[in-house]
Write an enzyme that holds these catalytic residues in place. Sequence first.
Site, PDB file in Angstrom:
ATOM      1  N   ASN A 114      49.790  39.102  52.563  1.00 29.65           N
ATOM      2  CA  ASN A 114      50.854  39.888  51.948  1.00 29.65           C
ATOM      3  C   ASN A 114      51.618  38.942  51.023  1.00 29.65           C
ATOM      4  O   ASN A 114      52.432  38.151  51.473  1.00 29.65           O
ATOM      5  CB  ASN A 114      51.772  40.462  53.043  1.00 29.65           C
ATOM      6  N   LYS A 154      53.830  39.569  48.915  1.00 32.15           N
ATOM      7  CA  LYS A 154      55.221  39.992  48.658  1.00 32.15           C
ATOM      8  C   LYS A 154      55.534  39.870  47.160  1.00 32.15           C
ATOM      9  O   LYS A 154      54.649  40.072  46.336  1.00 32.15           O
ATOM     10  CB  LYS A 154      56.191  39.193  49.530  1.00 32.15           C
ATOM     11  N   HIS A 173      56.652  48.224  55.817  1.00 29.36           N
ATOM     12  CA  HIS A 173      56.968  46.816  56.073  1.00 29.36           C
ATOM     13  C   HIS A 173      58.466  46.698  56.374  1.00 29.36           C
ATOM     14  O   HIS A 173      59.282  47.398  55.766  1.00 29.36           O
ATOM     15  CB  HIS A 173      56.589  45.952  54.871  1.00 29.36           C
ATOM     16  N   GLU A 185      60.656  44.678  55.518  1.00 29.93           N
ATOM     17  CA  GLU A 185      61.513  44.393  54.360  1.00 29.93           C
ATOM     18  C   GLU A 185      61.814  45.677  53.586  1.00 29.93           C
ATOM     19  O   GLU A 185      62.905  45.860  53.052  1.00 29.93           O
ATOM     20  CB  GLU A 185      60.836  43.332  53.465  1.00 29.93           C
ATOM     21  N   GLU A 192      54.755  43.426  63.636  1.00 24.70           N
ATOM     22  CA  GLU A 192      55.473  42.285  63.064  1.00 24.70           C
ATOM     23  C   GLU A 192      56.897  42.234  63.609  1.00 24.70           C
ATOM     24  O   GLU A 192      57.794  42.920  63.085  1.00 24.70           O
ATOM     25  CB  GLU A 192      55.529  42.421  61.537  1.00 24.70           C
ATOM     26  N   GLY A 199      58.866  35.235  58.309  1.00 24.81           N
ATOM     27  CA  GLY A 199      59.432  34.274  57.365  1.00 24.81           C
ATOM     28  C   GLY A 199      60.403  33.289  57.999  1.00 24.81           C
ATOM     29  O   GLY A 199      61.122  32.581  57.301  1.00 24.81           O
ATOM     30  N   SER A 250      55.073  34.759  60.640  1.00 18.94           N
ATOM     31  CA  SER A 250      54.884  33.305  60.654  1.00 18.94           C
ATOM     32  C   SER A 250      53.527  32.875  61.216  1.00 18.94           C
ATOM     33  O   SER A 250      53.417  31.813  61.830  1.00 18.94           O
ATOM     34  CB  SER A 250      56.016  32.616  61.408  1.00 18.94           C
TER      35      SER A 250
END
Length: 253
Positions: free
Chosen positions: A12, A14, A98, A100, A170, A176, A215
């Site tokens: 991904n 991003k 996702h 985010e 996730e 991250g 991560s």
Amino acid sequence: MSNLRKKLIAGNWKMNTSRSEAIQLASNVIADSLPKEGAELLICVPLVHLADIGKLTANTHIKLGAQDGHWESNGAFTGEVSVSMLKDYQVDYLLVGHSERREMFADDDARVAKKFAAALKNGITPILCIGESLEQREQGVTLEVLQTQVKAVIDEVGIEAFSDAAIAYEPIWAIGTGRTATPEQAQEVHFELRRWLAEYNPEIADGIQILYGGSMNAANADELLSQNDIDGGLIGGASLKAEDFLTIYSFAG
Ligand code: PGA
């Protein structure tokens, strides 16, 4: 539970990579990897790079993915790109929900379900991203949170639709942050999730790929990917270096 599920190693990217960086990174991933029986490689690239990268991945073992798409085919939605537009770019996979996007772009369960349905309608495999916050984990409600997120989609499309989909677990606190779920923590969630899905449909539960994300990197992927119910990874940071990404792939399948 069977172990016949292929591993899916998904990058991904991003909102990273300039045009030339994207071409370079994809070229390296293609050149430095070989197809495998038991694993697949996927890169989910920024929308503006789909045309360039699609030309590179066409007729290779690398699958192409987008990171988001609107459920309506077209209309007055300034700035949006529809899932049906993605079809013209040979997109194989679509990330939906996702964290985010859920956190920063108002993707709630209802929108996520519509995006998931739009992907299927357009012959694109959705990867439903789910995950709990640190607070929710500490309150002991992880599984309930995940079930609510998945159930919103089941209610929209039915459990059978999950035969053409994947799920990415996730934990938000691991994305991250460099703070990975331990292989045991992740395995436990994947196992419980699969067991819960089996109450709807045992065959679907057995066949669906449940990826871990948060991560994952070249140093921890081996142990994570060797867990029975972890069927791949959704990889952010470590997918931006071909070498790290392909080291992760080397542990799969
Ligand atoms: P990360 O991102 O690997 O950088 O934690 C994973 C993701 O958000 O999909």
